[in-house]
Write a protein that holds these residues in place. Structure first.
Motif, mmCIF file in Angstrom:
data_model
loop_
_atom_site.group_PDB
_atom_site.id
_atom_site.type_symbol
_atom_site.label_atom_id
_atom_site.label_comp_id
_atom_site.label_asym_id
_atom_site.label_seq_id
_atom_site.Cartn_x
_atom_site.Cartn_y
_atom_site.Cartn_z
ATOM 1 N N LYS A 1 23.509 23.923 11.272
ATOM 2 C CA LYS A 1 23.002 25.166 10.686
ATOM 3 C C LYS A 1 23.197 25.114 9.176
ATOM 4 C CE LYS A 1 25.562 27.935 13.389
ATOM 5 N NZ LYS A 1 26.216 27.342 14.527
ATOM 6 N N VAL A 2 22.138 25.407 8.443
ATOM 7 C CA VAL A 2 22.203 25.354 6.977
ATOM 8 C C VAL A 2 21.618 26.626 6.369
ATOM 9 C CG1 VAL A 2 22.063 22.826 6.925
ATOM 10 C CG2 VAL A 2 19.995 24.162 6.756
ATOM 11 N N LEU A 3 22.051 26.885 5.146
ATOM 12 C CA LEU A 3 21.642 28.115 4.465
ATOM 13 C C LEU A 3 21.038 27.783 3.109
ATOM 14 C CD1 LEU A 3 21.766 31.233 3.845
ATOM 15 C CD2 LEU A 3 24.094 30.819 3.004
ATOM 16 N N THR A 4 19.918 28.444 2.783
ATOM 17 C CA THR A 4 19.435 28.398 1.403
ATOM 18 C C THR A 4 19.536 29.777 0.763
ATOM 19 O OG1 THR A 4 17.562 28.044 -0.071
ATOM 20 C CG2 THR A 4 17.008 28.539 2.213
ATOM 21 N N ILE A 5 20.083 29.788 -0.436
ATOM 22 C CA ILE A 5 20.227 31.013 -1.227
ATOM 23 C C ILE A 5 19.237 30.845 -2.378
ATOM 24 C CG2 ILE A 5 21.843 32.471 -2.523
ATOM 25 C CD1 ILE A 5 24.141 30.785 -1.110
ATOM 26 N N ALA A 6 18.048 31.442 -2.274
ATOM 27 C CA ALA A 6 16.985 31.082 -3.214
ATOM 28 C C ALA A 6 15.930 32.176 -3.288
ATOM 29 C CB ALA A 6 16.353 29.759 -2.770
ATOM 30 N N GLY A 7 14.969 31.962 -4.180
ATOM 31 C CA GLY A 7 13.899 32.934 -4.369
ATOM 32 C C GLY A 7 12.695 32.614 -3.507
ATOM 33 N N SER A 8 11.853 33.628 -3.301
ATOM 34 C CA SER A 8 10.611 33.427 -2.558
ATOM 35 C C SER A 8 9.513 33.017 -3.529
ATOM 36 C CB SER A 8 10.210 34.728 -1.852
ATOM 37 O OG SER A 8 8.876 34.631 -1.398
ATOM 38 N N ASP A 9 8.921 31.849 -3.320
ATOM 39 C CA ASP A 9 7.717 31.446 -4.055
ATOM 40 C C ASP A 9 6.538 31.873 -3.190
ATOM 41 O OD1 ASP A 9 5.547 30.273 -5.211
ATOM 42 O OD2 ASP A 9 6.129 28.222 -4.680
ATOM 43 N N THR A 10 5.909 32.956 -3.592
ATOM 44 C CA THR A 10 4.827 33.512 -2.771
ATOM 45 C C THR A 10 3.746 32.472 -2.479
ATOM 46 O OG1 THR A 10 5.314 35.657 -3.728
ATOM 47 C CG2 THR A 10 3.174 35.433 -2.656
ATOM 48 N N SER A 11 3.558 31.508 -3.399
ATOM 49 C CA SER A 11 2.511 30.500 -3.181
ATOM 50 C C SER A 11 2.947 29.420 -2.189
ATOM 51 C CB SER A 11 2.112 29.865 -4.517
ATOM 52 O OG SER A 11 3.091 28.957 -4.980
ATOM 53 N N CYS B 1 15.234 36.741 -4.954
ATOM 54 C CA CYS B 1 14.170 37.363 -5.748
ATOM 55 C C CYS B 1 12.827 36.991 -5.131
ATOM 56 C CB CYS B 1 14.214 36.858 -7.196
ATOM 57 S SG CYS B 1 13.959 35.091 -7.370
ATOM 58 N N VAL B 2 11.799 37.704 -5.562
ATOM 59 C CA VAL B 2 10.442 37.355 -5.134
ATOM 60 C C VAL B 2 9.638 36.994 -6.387
ATOM 61 C CG1 VAL B 2 8.317 38.195 -4.040
ATOM 62 C CG2 VAL B 2 10.551 38.905 -3.147
ATOM 63 N N VAL B 3 8.996 35.829 -6.370
ATOM 64 C CA VAL B 3 8.158 35.401 -7.498
ATOM 65 C C VAL B 3 6.696 35.578 -7.107
ATOM 66 C CG1 VAL B 3 7.553 33.504 -9.057
ATOM 67 C CG2 VAL B 3 9.898 33.706 -8.194
ATOM 68 N N THR B 4 5.966 36.339 -7.934
ATOM 69 C CA THR B 4 4.525 36.513 -7.721
ATOM 70 C C THR B 4 3.794 35.944 -8.938
ATOM 71 O OG1 THR B 4 4.752 38.739 -8.609
ATOM 72 C CG2 THR B 4 4.663 38.536 -6.212
ATOM 73 N N SER C 1 0.460 33.281 -14.442
ATOM 74 C CA SER C 1 1.780 33.492 -15.044
ATOM 75 C C SER C 1 2.682 34.069 -13.958
ATOM 76 C CB SER C 1 1.681 34.446 -16.228
ATOM 77 O OG SER C 1 1.000 35.605 -15.825
ATOM 78 N N HIS C 2 3.994 33.775 -14.058
ATOM 79 C CA HIS C 2 4.923 34.133 -12.979
ATOM 80 C C HIS C 2 5.630 35.446 -13.281
ATOM 81 C CE1 HIS C 2 4.035 30.108 -12.047
ATOM 82 N NE2 HIS C 2 5.092 29.826 -11.306
ATOM 83 N N HIS C 3 5.884 36.205 -12.247
ATOM 84 C CA HIS C 3 6.667 37.429 -12.395
ATOM 85 C C HIS C 3 7.794 37.403 -11.365
ATOM 86 C CE1 HIS C 3 7.476 41.525 -13.579
ATOM 87 N NE2 HIS C 3 7.637 41.796 -12.303
ATOM 88 N N VAL C 4 9.029 37.614 -11.851
ATOM 89 C CA VAL C 4 10.191 37.521 -10.961
ATOM 90 C C VAL C 4 10.766 38.916 -10.705
ATOM 91 C CG1 VAL C 4 12.512 36.540 -10.684
ATOM 92 C CG2 VAL C 4 10.758 35.254 -11.929
ATOM 93 N N THR C 5 10.847 39.314 -9.451
ATOM 94 C CA THR C 5 11.474 40.595 -9.086
ATOM 95 C C THR C 5 12.779 40.294 -8.345
ATOM 96 O OG1 THR C 5 9.288 41.551 -8.792
ATOM 97 C CG2 THR C 5 11.143 42.807 -7.880
#
Ligand SMILES: Nc1ncnc2c1ncn2[C@@H]1O[C@H](COP(=O)(O)OP(=O)(O)O)[C@@H](O)[C@H]1O
Ligand SMILES: Cc1ncc(COP(=O)(O)O)c(C=O)c1O
Ligand SMILES: [Mg+2]
Length: 269
Positions: A5-15, A40-43, A50-54
């Motif tokens: 079992k592994v975990l990633t602590i990271a942002g969502s790349d919507t693409s 975070c969520v990156v759109t 251009s990227h937007h980070v929430t």
């Protein structure tokens, strides 16, 4: 059958090519069970890309970490994009409470195609709070120069110099990714464990479709460590995995092309 079992602590790349999506696709390909703590969520702007980070709140991140670390348990985890200092503090605190066998820190400070550092404050917090806890830290050339506080890295000698400085910060193993940006005919990565420098070379692939390569590489290292590989073997296997994924990268629109996570399985070349 037990599956690591592994975990990633990271942002969502919507693409879908980088971030938590790349990590989960890589975990699946490498036969480990992936879980997530979203930072975070990156759109992207549909016209300009251009990227937007929430960012997520630090509280919500802590709840996700509690779910996985205290409610389930993992031996290996990795970090990707960490959007605020509060989030980095929360990760450091939770990892201290529940030490991991393997902690892979991918110190994401830039997105490919974007030239600016995501947030200068977070770069300093990653250096102070997470790098000292890392089993492996995997900066690209830009991130390595930020962590080591050196001039831009252009040669293998520059990489070695930066790796030694980053090792002094407390990371057990430093892996600097030369990728396509080093003054070298091959795609060279450097491993340093405080004693020996080892260069990993692969063919340099002429392509623009490398979005998410770094996430894929660090996720593959995490998966291999979870399955019991030592660090050098894990990094070598991850390099083979990401090289295949880059070789078969593909465009998804006129701006971006991710790597193909299934390449190692679909094409054995
Ligand atoms: N053009 C390329 N050809 C072959 N390998 C590459 C190429 N670009 C990057 N890589 C490899 O992909 C992995 C991720 O590196 P890189 O793309 O520099 O990371 P990041 O996505 O974090 O900037 C490394 O193993 C690097 O050597
Ligand atoms: C959520 C997220 N994490 C990480 C990255 C960095 O990706 P790479 O693997 O190309 O360094 C990106 C880039 O767009 C991203 O959107
Ligand atoms: Mg990266």
């Amino acid at each position: 059958m037990t599956i690591p079992k592994v975990l990633t602590i990271a942002g969502s790349d919507t693409s879908g090519g980088a971030g938590i999506q790349a990590d989960l696709k890589t975990f699946q390909e490498l036969n480990v069970y992936g879980m997530t703590a979203l930072t975070c969520v990156v759109t992207m702007d549909p016209q300009l890309w251009s990227h937007h980070v929430t960012p997520m709140s630090a509280e919500l991140l802590e709840s996700q970490l509690d779910t996985v670390l205290n409610g389930i348990g993992v031996t290996s985890a990795k970090t990707g994009m960490l959007s605020t200092v509060a989030i980095i503090d929360a990760v450091a605190r939770k990892i201290e409470e529940r030490p991991l066998e393997h902690f892979v820190v991918d110190p994401v400070m830039v997105c490919k195609g974007e030239n600016e550092v995501l947030n200068p404050d977070t770069a300093e917090a990653i250096l102070e709070k997470l790098v000292p806890k890392a089993t492996v830290v995997t900066p690209n050339l830009f991130e390595a120069s930020q962590l080591a506080k050196t001039a831009p890295i252009r040669t293998v000698e520059d990489m070695k110099n930066a790796a030694a400085k980053i090792h002094e910060l407390g990371a057990k193993h430093v892996v600097i990714k030369g990728g396509g940006k080093l003054l070298h005919e091959k795609a060279v990565d450097l491993i340093y464990d405080g004693q020996e420098f080892e260069l990993l070379e692969s063919d340099r692939i002429e392509t623009n479709y490398i979005h998410g390569a770094g996430c894929t590489f660090s996720a593959a290292i995490t998966a291999e460590l979870a399955k019991g590989a030592d660090v050098r073997t894990a990094v070598k296997n991850a390099k083979a995995f990401v090289t295949a994924a880059i070789r078969h990268g593909f465009p998804i629109n006129s701006f971006v092309g991710p790597t193909l996570h299934a390449a190692h399985r679909l094409y054995r070349d």
